[in-house]
Write a protein that holds these residues in place. Structure first.
Motif, PDB file in Angstrom:
ATOM      1  N   ASP A 125      45.899  54.765  42.093  1.00  0.00           N
ATOM      2  CA  ASP A 125      47.008  54.509  41.189  1.00  0.00           C
ATOM      3  C   ASP A 125      46.423  54.512  39.770  1.00  0.00           C
ATOM      4  N   PRO A 126      46.955  55.332  38.888  1.00  0.00           N
ATOM      5  CA  PRO A 126      46.327  55.457  37.564  1.00  0.00           C
ATOM      6  C   PRO A 126      46.333  54.154  36.772  1.00  0.00           C
ATOM      7  N   ASP A 127      47.225  53.231  37.130  1.00  0.00           N
ATOM      8  CA  ASP A 127      47.283  51.959  36.399  1.00  0.00           C
ATOM      9  C   ASP A 127      46.376  50.905  37.020  1.00  0.00           C
ATOM     10  N   ALA A 128      45.998  51.135  38.273  1.00  0.00           N
ATOM     11  CA  ALA A 128      45.288  50.098  39.015  1.00  0.00           C
ATOM     12  C   ALA A 128      43.920  49.805  38.392  1.00  0.00           C
ATOM     13  N   ARG A 129      43.679  48.543  38.138  1.00  0.00           N
ATOM     14  CA  ARG A 129      42.383  48.145  37.588  1.00  0.00           C
ATOM     15  C   ARG A 129      41.405  47.917  38.734  1.00  0.00           C
ATOM     16  N   SER A 130      40.144  48.059  38.426  1.00  0.00           N
ATOM     17  CA  SER A 130      39.148  47.783  39.463  1.00  0.00           C
ATOM     18  C   SER A 130      37.913  47.202  38.798  1.00  0.00           C
ATOM     19  N   SER A 131      36.947  46.873  39.578  1.00  0.00           N
ATOM     20  CA  SER A 131      35.739  46.279  39.001  1.00  0.00           C
ATOM     21  C   SER A 131      34.782  47.358  38.513  1.00  0.00           C
ATOM     22  N   ASP A 132      35.048  48.633  38.835  1.00  0.00           N
ATOM     23  CA  ASP A 132      34.186  49.713  38.355  1.00  0.00           C
ATOM     24  C   ASP A 132      34.515  49.988  36.892  1.00  0.00           C
ATOM     25  N   VAL A 133      34.072  49.164  35.999  1.00  0.00           N
ATOM     26  CA  VAL A 133      34.453  49.290  34.593  1.00  0.00           C
ATOM     27  C   VAL A 133      33.561  50.293  33.867  1.00  0.00           C
ATOM     28  N   LEU A 134      34.230  51.228  33.181  1.00  0.00           N
ATOM     29  CA  LEU A 134      33.529  52.173  32.325  1.00  0.00           C
ATOM     30  C   LEU A 134      32.368  52.870  33.048  1.00  0.00           C
ATOM     31  N   GLN A 135      32.696  53.448  34.184  1.00  0.00           N
ATOM     32  CA  GLN A 135      31.667  54.127  34.960  1.00  0.00           C
ATOM     33  C   GLN A 135      31.642  55.615  34.652  1.00  0.00           C
ATOM     34  N   ALA A 136      30.442  56.173  34.652  1.00  0.00           N
ATOM     35  CA  ALA A 136      30.306  57.623  34.463  1.00  0.00           C
ATOM     36  C   ALA A 136      30.816  58.322  35.730  1.00  0.00           C
ATOM     37  N   PRO A 137      31.119  59.608  35.641  1.00  0.00           N
ATOM     38  CA  PRO A 137      31.628  60.340  36.805  1.00  0.00           C
ATOM     39  C   PRO A 137      30.700  60.163  38.009  1.00  0.00           C
ATOM     40  N   SER A 138      31.317  59.981  39.164  1.00  0.00           N
ATOM     41  CA  SER A 138      30.553  59.789  40.390  1.00  0.00           C
ATOM     42  C   SER A 138      31.387  60.323  41.545  1.00  0.00           C
ATOM     43  N   ALA A 139      30.880  60.229  42.754  1.00  0.00           N
ATOM     44  CA  ALA A 139      31.634  60.727  43.895  1.00  0.00           C
ATOM     45  C   ALA A 139      32.902  59.912  44.091  1.00  0.00           C
ATOM     46  N   ARG A 140      32.831  58.617  43.774  1.00  0.00           N
ATOM     47  CA  ARG A 140      34.013  57.770  43.920  1.00  0.00           C
ATOM     48  C   ARG A 140      35.051  58.048  42.832  1.00  0.00           C
ATOM     49  N   HIS A 141      34.564  58.204  41.644  1.00  0.00           N
ATOM     50  CA  HIS A 141      35.467  58.488  40.523  1.00  0.00           C
ATOM     51  C   HIS A 141      34.990  59.765  39.839  1.00  0.00           C
ATOM     52  N   TRP A 142      35.630  60.869  40.191  1.00  0.00           N
ATOM     53  CA  TRP A 142      35.154  62.174  39.729  1.00  0.00           C
ATOM     54  C   TRP A 142      35.028  62.263  38.223  1.00  0.00           C
ATOM     55  N   PHE A 143      36.000  61.696  37.528  1.00  0.00           N
ATOM     56  CA  PHE A 143      35.968  61.772  36.060  1.00  0.00           C
ATOM     57  C   PHE A 143      35.613  60.414  35.458  1.00  0.00           C
ATOM     58  N   GLY A 144      35.087  59.507  36.219  1.00  0.00           N
ATOM     59  CA  GLY A 144      34.698  58.212  35.690  1.00  0.00           C
ATOM     60  C   GLY A 144      35.863  57.250  35.586  1.00  0.00           C
ATOM     61  N   THR A 145      35.612  56.118  34.933  1.00  0.00           N
ATOM     62  CA  THR A 145      36.657  55.086  34.833  1.00  0.00           C
ATOM     63  C   THR A 145      36.790  54.579  33.400  1.00  0.00           C
ATOM     64  N   THR A 146      37.888  53.864  33.152  1.00  0.00           N
ATOM     65  CA  THR A 146      38.173  53.324  31.826  1.00  0.00           C
ATOM     66  C   THR A 146      37.569  51.926  31.706  1.00  0.00           C
ATOM     67  N   HIS A 147      37.869  51.275  30.571  1.00  0.00           N
ATOM     68  CA  HIS A 147      37.350  49.929  30.339  1.00  0.00           C
ATOM     69  C   HIS A 147      37.987  48.924  31.292  1.00  0.00           C
ATOM     70  N   LEU A 148      39.107  49.317  31.926  1.00  0.00           N
ATOM     71  CA  LEU A 148      39.751  48.418  32.877  1.00  0.00           C
ATOM     72  C   LEU A 148      39.460  48.837  34.312  1.00  0.00           C
ATOM     73  N   GLY A 149      38.601  49.843  34.434  1.00  0.00           N
ATOM     74  CA  GLY A 149      38.265  50.307  35.773  1.00  0.00           C
ATOM     75  C   GLY A 149      39.301  51.239  36.375  1.00  0.00           C
ATOM     76  N   GLN A 150      40.178  51.798  35.533  1.00  0.00           N
ATOM     77  CA  GLN A 150      41.162  52.754  36.057  1.00  0.00           C
ATOM     78  C   GLN A 150      40.493  54.109  36.279  1.00  0.00           C
ATOM     79  N   ASP A 151      40.988  54.830  37.283  1.00  0.00           N
ATOM     80  CA  ASP A 151      40.387  56.116  37.637  1.00  0.00           C
ATOM     81  C   ASP A 151      40.937  57.218  36.729  1.00  0.00           C
ATOM     82  N   ILE A 152      40.077  57.856  35.940  1.00  0.00           N
ATOM     83  CA  ILE A 152      40.555  58.836  34.951  1.00  0.00           C
ATOM     84  C   ILE A 152      41.052  60.109  35.622  1.00  0.00           C
ATOM     85  N   PHE A 153      40.418  60.504  36.717  1.00  0.00           N
ATOM     86  CA  PHE A 153      40.873  61.691  37.440  1.00  0.00           C
ATOM     87  C   PHE A 153      42.327  61.526  37.871  1.00  0.00           C
TER      88      PHE A 153
END
Ligand SMILES: Nc1ncnc2c1ncn2[C@@H]1O[C@H](COP(=O)(O)OP(=O)(O)O)[C@@H](O)[C@H]1O
Ligand code: SF4
Ligand SMILES: [Mg+2]
Lengths: 325, 344, 335
Positions: free
Chosen positions: B65-93
């Motif tokens: 869910d593009p609004d859903a926050r998670s603990s993966d805050v500000l992560q670089a692209p990875s297998a879990r989050h292809w395009f990384g995450t925001t400051h709230l842990g939202q999935d940019i992809f």
């Protein structure tokens, strides 16, 4: 001469239309805009500001729209654009006066350079079909499809930052006093390089492409064949015959698309926090500063009209057919 | 079947001696399908189709869910989050996928609206001529020179939290002028064609003439105007979202950039926050521009970037196709002496 | 007959190349002699302009010269093959030796430059050592030569009438006193009165200056009056060539005959106007044998099988050639 008079008449008409539009837009705001502003900014608006807003929306007197309209014109002729809400009680005209030179310097100069450079490259691409410039076209298409402001962001990420020669924001070193001296000018230039490069990279490809297409079209005209048949040098045929004619539609295209270009380039100022009109507009929009917004829109429109008129004069000088006695 | 003497050669004054033979009308239909054979146009259409697909299914295929926050805050692209995450842990992809719909819908609505307006105003002006033309032309020229984006920004800003539809309507209402201008010029020249004159002379109704004689000949121009407006509309919508004027509650690529800018993504080195959105915009813009190049080259074949400017001659040399210096393919022989001296 | 100044041998000109090539000019042999007017006539699309642009190498893409020779004989010096010249040599050759007057009087002049600029730049390009004053004096003389007041020198093309523009082009063509002037439908866009006037002037100038003219037109009656010899083109080939008077008196090729009956003669006995039935051949699908046979009223046995060679007709005077089975060549021209 008649051509020019017609154009002037048209620009006066357009200016009138823009000003009238400007007058009506705030009056289209549903409900009582002032009241809604006050409630949104609970208590942070001074009584003076409220009064200024009431004047702007014509709520201060019991005038009908027509009388308000006439008042509006009267004020305009006195250079009175109202008081800015963000910079209360600074008059809008002062705020604009401070930021206009920055925009003219950055957007004005880069737009002209972009046109000249793009046109020159387009002459090359159109004359020598299949040369290396043709190979650049797909890349330039991609570049021109990027929003200006995003390219600015990338430029900042890549080239600016702590320790870099390029500052990432502002128009000059904080602490300097704007003046034409040996401290301020170099600083201003240093601050403008990155935004200017951003605008150049994304706006030039349009000119390359349109000039290339005009060159291709003109190259099949009979007078080009005649020029070749005359045994003139390649350079003379390409420049004095082909490019000289291909330039005409490009100049009128330049005039017509100024409105589009200027709108886009103003956004670059936002990204770089460059102290010009675009950045000011951004701040005004954020603060719902209607008088400033309107004033900026008016100035941008009038600047574009003046630039258009200059482009028309250039066209007049370039095309003898419009120079009827 | 005798032919009148005048058919020997008809020369139209003012037409270039080397004017291209114009295509027979019967061939027009076949050419229409050849449009897709143009490599540029085909590339553009394929990319656009992919975007269209994402606009439809993006909501469902998005991994989060593009609004859903998670603990993966500000992560670089990875297998879990292809395009990384925001400051709230939202999935940019997911935000990009979901945002595609808003971008495509606004582009489509604004494009359709502007195209309809430009046809109504441009064709009417060109066809009617006279005072109607003067008035409508002045109107479109006014809209053309007034800087559209600042106007759109101001109009949108007086509405709180403008929705996608409203943004699309505002853009559509302010960006029809270029198309109207081009259509007017083309209609003006079509109106003077023989078959239109003939239809007018026989008292055909104006509406019918415009619908059946004029509009079919404007298809390419209308299409190119539509594509151009869509480009402009998409850019404007994203700009509005980026500077935070339109509603930020729904996702589009401008909204992503708005948050990235607002949260100092640059300063934090979170390049993944703004790079994917920008590339998505640029690729969409490129696809649309390619389609327009295709249309341009389809309308005036001369513009095709010379596919082969070098050709191989009989004796293996290469000759360059070049205006003013026609290549000679045959091997050149030594010049023989004047014929009188050659023994038969 | 005087000696040749321009010899076209086996010239082939195509649009495109490889399998897609359209053969617009096919094995054309034509000789222009010093000081003569050679007329070239044929229906629209028969390849006249392609021939003219091809031999001067001015044909725009996709045109290519597929083969042949174009041999130019300078007044002094050895003959040169125009098709073998390098771009620099070609540039020096152009206009100084052969100049061209194009059909589009309206479009032949660059609209943004004054007439003077366009007259002077060609002189300067070929005679870089001349002084500006001398060039200007020459330009004035040239305009006077074609009956235009010298003060028109500083006009822009759009300020001149169609006829004046074409006369400016003629003046320009004579600027470097070339040996050969090629004219492609120079008067077609003009009205009849203007046409006559310009042709009269041209004849006079040729007497005076002695250049040779390759005069291309679809209007055969014009040529009959104005030229020394006439060549007829059909489907990219020369089908008949003869002195003007002979051709007019007795056309050998049925196509020539048809052309003669397509125009009202300006002088002489009236002929019945019948025109030519059918339409010009499709260059992509040329008929076998004589290209004219589908339209020829006299077609017979060999016509749709074998191509008739161009050569002197056996029974006729030797000054002419024809490509028609009705007049089989005594001996085809040597190649
Ligand atoms: N670019 C082109 N591609 C293919 N065929 C062409 C092209 N230009 C001209 N042609 C064909 O070449 C033929 C000769 O044309 P042209 O030399 O202009 O004839 P003319 O001058 O006798 O009227 C015509 O049949 C024309 O259709
Ligand atoms: S060869 Fe035959 S078809 Fe051709 S012109 Fe002569 S008679 Fe007619
Ligand atoms: Mg021709």
């Amino acid at each position: 001469m008649r051509f020019l008079l017609q154009r002037v008449a048209f620009y006066l008409f357009t200016a009138w239309a823009a000003i009238t539009l400007n007058f009506f837009i705030p009056r289209l705001v549903p409900g009582d805009p002032v009241q809604s502003l006050i409630s949104r900014n609970q208590g942070r608006i001074s009584a003076d500001a409220v009064q200024s807003l009431r004047v702007l929306f014509g709520l201060d007197k019991n005038e009908n729209v027509w009388e308000q309209y006439l008042d509006y014109w009267r004020q305009l002729f006195h250079g009175d654009l109202g008081l800015s809400f963000t910079f209360f009680p600074t008059p809008v005209s002062t705020v604009i006066g401070d930021s206009l030179p920055w925009t003219v310097g950055l957007v004005g100069i880069t737009t002209i350079v972009s046109f000249l450079l793009g046109t020159a490259l387009g002459v090359g691409a159109g004359w020598r079909r299949g040369s290396w410039i043709d190979g650049l076209l797909p890349a330039t298409t991609f570049l021109s499809s990027i929003p200006y402001f995003w390219l600015g962001l990338v430029a900042i990420a890549l080239f600016a930052g702590p320790g870099s020669f390029f500052p990432s924001s502002g128009g000059y070193e904080p602490g300097l006093v704007p003046a034409f001296d040996q401290y301020f000018i170099p600083s201003a230039i240093q601050h403008s390089i990155l935004p200017a490069a951003t605008i150049l990279v994304s706006s030039m490809s349009g000119w390359i492409l349109s000039m290339r297409n005009m060159m291709v079209t003109v190259s099949s005209e009979d007078y080009i064949t005649v020029a070749h048949a005359k045994g003139l040098s390649e350079r003379r045929v390409a420049l004095s015959y082909a490019a000289r004619n291909a330039l005409l539609p490009n100049v009128s295209g330049f005039a017509l698309s100024l409105g589009f270009i200027v709108g886009g380039t103003l956004l670059v100022e936002i990204v770089f926090s460059y102290p010009g009109l675009g950045y000011q507009l951004f701040q005004a929009v954020g603060a719902k500063d209607y008088p400033l917004m309107q004033g900026i829109f008016l100035i941008i429109t009038i600047s574009v009209l003046v630039a258009n008129l200059l482009a028309d004069v250039a066209y007049l000088l370039l095309d003898p057919r419009t120079r009827k006695s | 079947m005798a032919i009148s003497p005048s058919s020997i050669e008809q020369v139209i004054p003012g037409q270039g001696a080397m004017a291209q033979p114009s295509a027979a009308p019967g061939r027009a239909k076949r050419r229409r399908f050849r449009f897709l054979a143009n490599a540029k146009a085909a590339t553009g259409v394929v990319i656009l189709a992919v975007y269209g697909l994402f606009a439809i299914i993006g909501q469902w295929v998005a991994p989060y869910d593009p609004d859903a926050r998670s603990s993966d805050v500000l992560q670089a692209p990875s297998a879990r989050h292809w395009f990384g995450t925001t400051h709230l842990g939202q999935d940019i992809f997911s935000q990009i996928l979901v945002g595609a719909r808003s971008v495509m819908v606004v582009g489509l609505i604004a494009g359709v609206l502007a195209t309809i307006l430009s046809i109504l105003i441009g064709v009417t002006a060109g066809y009617l001529g006279g005072a109607a033309d003067e008035g409508l032309s002045a109107l479109s020229n006014v809209f053309l020179v007034i800087p559209a984006l600042p106007l759109i920004i101001i109009v949108t800003s007086i509405v709180d939290q403008a929705s996608d539809t409203l943004v699309a309507l505002i853009i559509g209402c302010t960006s029809w002028a270029w198309g109207a201008r081009v259509l007017r010029a083309q209609t003006l020249s079509l109106r003077r064609r023989d078959y239109v004159e003939a239809a007018r002379a026989t008292g055909e109704r104006t509406g019918r003439i415009i619908l059946f004689e004029i509009l079919p000949n404007l298809t390419a121009i209308i299409a190119s105007g539509f594509v151009g407006t869509v480009i402009f509309a998409v850019m404007s919508e994203i700009t509005l979202a980026f500077i935070g004027i339109s509603s930020i509650s729904s996702w589009n690529w401008g909204t992503i950039l708005f948050w990235a800018q607002g949260q100092q993504a640059l300063a934090q080195g979170a390049w993944w926050w703004f790079v994917p959105a920008g590339l998505a915009i640029a690729l969409l813009g490129t696809a649309l521009a390619l389609i327009n190049f295709g249309i341009d080259e389809f309308v005036s074949p001369r513009l095709r970037s010379a596919g082969r400017t070098r050709i191989r001659t009989a004796d293996g040399r290469t000759a360059r196709m070049r205006v003013g210096f026609t290549p000679v393919l045959a091997p050149t022989r030594p010049v023989p002496a004047p014929r009188e001296e050659v023994a038969p | 007959m005087s000696d040749p100044v321009l010899e076209i041998r086996g010239l082939r000109v195509d649009y495109g190349h490889g399998d897609a090539a359209v053969h617009a000019v096919r094995d054309v042999d034509l000789t222009l002699h010093r000081g003569e007017v050679l007329g070239l006539a044929g229906e629209s699309g028969s390849g006249k302009s392609t021939l003219a642009y091809g031999l001067t190498r001015l044909l725009p893409p996709p045109g290519v010269v597929a083969g042949g020779q174009v041999i130019y004989h300078p007044v002094d010096g050895p003959p040169v093959d125009v098709l073998a010249l390098s771009p620099a040599q070609l540039r020096a050759f152009r206009w100084a030796e052969t100049s061209i007057v194009f059909q589009g009087a309206m479009n032949s002049l660059n609209p943004v430059h004054r007439v003077s600029t366009q007259l002077l730049d060609v002189i300067k390009a070929h005679e870089p050592k001349s002084t500006a004053a001398a060039r200007r004096a020459r330009a004035r003389d040239l305009l006077r030569l074609v009956g235009i007041a010298a003060d028109r020198l500083d006009s822009y093309p759009h300020q001149l009438s169609g006829g004046m523009r074409q006369r400016v082009m003629i003046a320009m063509a004579l600027a470097l006193e070339p040996q050969v002037v090629i004219m492609d439908e120079p008067t077609t866009a003009l009205d009849v009165v203007m046409q006559r006037q310009i042709l009269g002037q041209l004849a006079e100038l040729r007497e005076r200056l002695g250049f040779a003219v390759l005069f291309i037109t679809h209007d055969l009656s014009l040529l009959v009056e104005f030229s020394d010899r006439i060549a007829i083109m059909y489907g990219g080939r020369i089908v008949e060539e003869a002195p003007a008077a002979q051709l007019y008196r007795r056309a050998l090729h049925p196509y020539t005959d048809g052309l003669l009956h397509s125009f009202p003669a300006l002088r002489g006995p009236r002929r019945e106007l019948t025109g030519i039935p059918g339409s010009p051949p499709d260059l992509r699908a040329m008929p076998d044998g004589c290209a004219f046979h589908p339209r020829c009223p006299k077609a017979f046995g060999p016509c749709d099988k074998e191509l008739p060679p161009l050569g002197p007709p056996g029974d006729e005077d030797p000054g002419r050639t024809v490509a028609c089975w009705l007049h089989p060549a005594a001996a085809p021209l040597p190649r």
